[in-house]
Design a protein around this motif. Sequence first.
Motif, PDB file in Angstrom:
ATOM      1  N   VAL A   1      49.646 -44.451 -11.612  1.00 29.50           N
ATOM      2  CA  VAL A   1      49.820 -43.701 -10.373  1.00 29.50           C
ATOM      3  C   VAL A   1      51.305 -43.527 -10.082  1.00 29.50           C
ATOM      4  N   ALA A   2      51.747 -42.279 -10.059  1.00 24.71           N
ATOM      5  CA  ALA A   2      53.144 -41.985  -9.742  1.00 24.71           C
ATOM      6  C   ALA A   2      53.329 -41.929  -8.228  1.00 24.71           C
ATOM      7  N   VAL A   3      54.463 -42.481  -7.769  1.00 23.67           N
ATOM      8  CA  VAL A   3      54.783 -42.538  -6.344  1.00 23.67           C
ATOM      9  C   VAL A   3      56.090 -41.792  -6.120  1.00 23.67           C
ATOM     10  N   LEU A   4      56.048 -40.796  -5.237  1.00 18.97           N
ATOM     11  CA  LEU A   4      57.237 -39.982  -4.968  1.00 18.97           C
ATOM     12  C   LEU A   4      57.544 -39.960  -3.479  1.00 18.97           C
ATOM     13  N   SER A   5      58.718 -40.466  -3.115  1.00 23.10           N
ATOM     14  CA  SER A   5      59.199 -40.370  -1.736  1.00 23.10           C
ATOM     15  C   SER A   5      60.198 -39.226  -1.644  1.00 23.10           C
ATOM     16  N   THR A   6      60.228 -38.564  -0.494  1.00 25.77           N
ATOM     17  CA  THR A   6      61.091 -37.393  -0.344  1.00 25.77           C
ATOM     18  C   THR A   6      61.972 -37.536   0.896  1.00 25.77           C
ATOM     19  N   GLY A   7      63.173 -36.973   0.812  1.00 26.81           N
ATOM     20  CA  GLY A   7      64.033 -36.921   1.983  1.00 26.81           C
ATOM     21  C   GLY A   7      65.455 -37.377   1.715  1.00 26.81           C
ATOM     22  N   ASP A   8      66.429 -36.640   2.238  1.00 20.93           N
ATOM     23  CA  ASP A   8      67.837 -37.012   2.105  1.00 20.93           C
ATOM     24  C   ASP A   8      68.179 -38.272   2.881  1.00 20.93           C
ATOM     25  N   GLU A   9      67.338 -38.632   3.854  1.00 26.60           N
ATOM     26  CA  GLU A   9      67.651 -39.793   4.691  1.00 26.60           C
ATOM     27  C   GLU A   9      67.335 -41.120   4.009  1.00 26.60           C
TER      28      GLU A   9
ATOM     29  N   ARG B   1      60.943 -30.212  -7.768  1.00 26.17           N
ATOM     30  CA  ARG B   1      60.299 -29.725  -8.995  1.00 26.17           C
ATOM     31  C   ARG B   1      60.391 -30.764 -10.115  1.00 26.17           C
ATOM     32  N   GLU B   2      61.574 -31.320 -10.297  1.00 25.89           N
ATOM     33  CA  GLU B   2      61.787 -32.278 -11.381  1.00 25.89           C
ATOM     34  C   GLU B   2      60.913 -33.512 -11.212  1.00 25.89           C
ATOM     35  N   ASN B   3      60.859 -34.045 -10.007  1.00 22.12           N
ATOM     36  CA  ASN B   3      60.072 -35.251  -9.768  1.00 22.12           C
ATOM     37  C   ASN B   3      58.578 -34.990  -9.823  1.00 22.12           C
ATOM     38  N   ILE B   4      58.143 -33.870  -9.260  1.00 27.56           N
ATOM     39  CA  ILE B   4      56.715 -33.552  -9.292  1.00 27.56           C
ATOM     40  C   ILE B   4      56.260 -33.276 -10.715  1.00 27.56           C
ATOM     41  N   ARG B   5      57.094 -32.616 -11.499  1.00 32.57           N
ATOM     42  CA  ARG B   5      56.759 -32.387 -12.908  1.00 32.57           C
ATOM     43  C   ARG B   5      56.528 -33.722 -13.621  1.00 32.57           C
ATOM     44  N   GLU B   6      57.393 -34.683 -13.348  1.00 31.95           N
ATOM     45  CA  GLU B   6      57.248 -36.001 -13.974  1.00 31.95           C
ATOM     46  C   GLU B   6      56.024 -36.728 -13.427  1.00 31.95           C
ATOM     47  N   GLY B   7      55.801 -36.623 -12.121  1.00 25.32           N
ATOM     48  CA  GLY B   7      54.678 -37.318 -11.500  1.00 25.32           C
ATOM     49  C   GLY B   7      53.324 -36.821 -11.975  1.00 25.32           C
ATOM     50  N   LEU B   8      53.227 -35.555 -12.310  1.00 27.49           N
ATOM     51  CA  LEU B   8      51.954 -34.990 -12.757  1.00 27.49           C
ATOM     52  C   LEU B   8      51.570 -35.423 -14.166  1.00 27.49           C
ATOM     53  N   LYS B   9      52.448 -36.165 -14.846  1.00 32.93           N
ATOM     54  CA  LYS B   9      52.102 -36.728 -16.152  1.00 32.93           C
ATOM     55  C   LYS B   9      51.234 -37.974 -16.012  1.00 32.93           C
TER      56      LYS B   9
END
Length: 356
Positions: free
Chosen positions: A173-181, A227-235
């Motif tokens: 399970v890939a975990v992606l957090s988003t945000g400049d903060e 895009r880069e992170n989601i591409r990796e996460g979808l693997k």
Amino acid sequence: MMRIDTRQIILGNVAPLGMERVELLAALGRVLAQDVTAPWDMPNYDSSAMDGFAVRSADCAVEGAILRVAGYIPAGGSVSGPVLPGCAVRIMTGAMVPRGCDAVVPLEKTVEADGRVTILAPVRQRQHIRFRGEDAATGDTLLTTGTVIQAKEIGLLASFGKAVVPVYRKARVAVLSTGDELVELGESPAAGQVINSNALYLAAAIRELGAEPIILSIARDNRESHRENIREGLKADALITSAGVSSGDRDFVRAVLAESGVRQILGKDDFRGGGPKAFGMKGDTPVFSLPGKPTSTMIVFEEIVRPALLKMMGHRQGIPLYFHETLRGAVCKKTTGPSVRSTRDSRQVRGAYGRM
């Protein structure tokens, strides 16, 4: 609380992952992917259930019978030939009952002296013997598909020589957090920044389920980073995103997921409470878009992500059940105005997990 139909929609879109064979101890906590049957009888010979004497019950029909001690059988041992009438064989627990004997007398019910043993009480045929196939016969089903393998199942499988076990694959399970903060754990947040605690919570919750978390780099507030992170996460087998699901000018998650071929099945208008969220699929890969507020992330994970991941790993239990309780003490919530107090309030509480 989420509406139950949204959870069922999500569960209807995910399926157990493929099977793999693992060494027995590595199967602890995993879900059995095939029925396991007994390869032999258990026990596979008639054995003594007590330390005592193996006898012929016909020789011991009355109290005080005296028999000649004709041998000794330790656990793992045996005697050649049958036991003759008027004889007894000293035997240890687990040892093979010799031919000709149909009962075992416990030591405390005997007196042994000068090569003879006195039987102090009448003997019943078949007493204190574990007979071949008594626990399981060859071909009997020992464990069924969907069983969660715990310590007792490990012991059972080991007793039947199962060194390798078929289980459902762990979900990656890939975990992606988003945000400049966001800053990573170990960094000191500056004014306006917060530590990326959601990623650590989600990774811990995923590992707690028995799945394998993959923490991705923080997606900064631009499309390329997303895009880069989601591409990796979808693997991975599943992708969980945190924050960036709303409609602000820096909320790129839903748009980039759509660009990446993720079909949105549920949007924020399909859920109730917990903050903005969404669910979609790319092929067989589920994508859970969670809100960024840590408490909301935790609630939504428990409500919709946990049951889906458990189902993917073959579990049959995983949907939280609910019951109502009444608070017996006061509850105080701090506000910008006067405090709000409640002395009796019905609250919904998560109980045990129900069937998928």
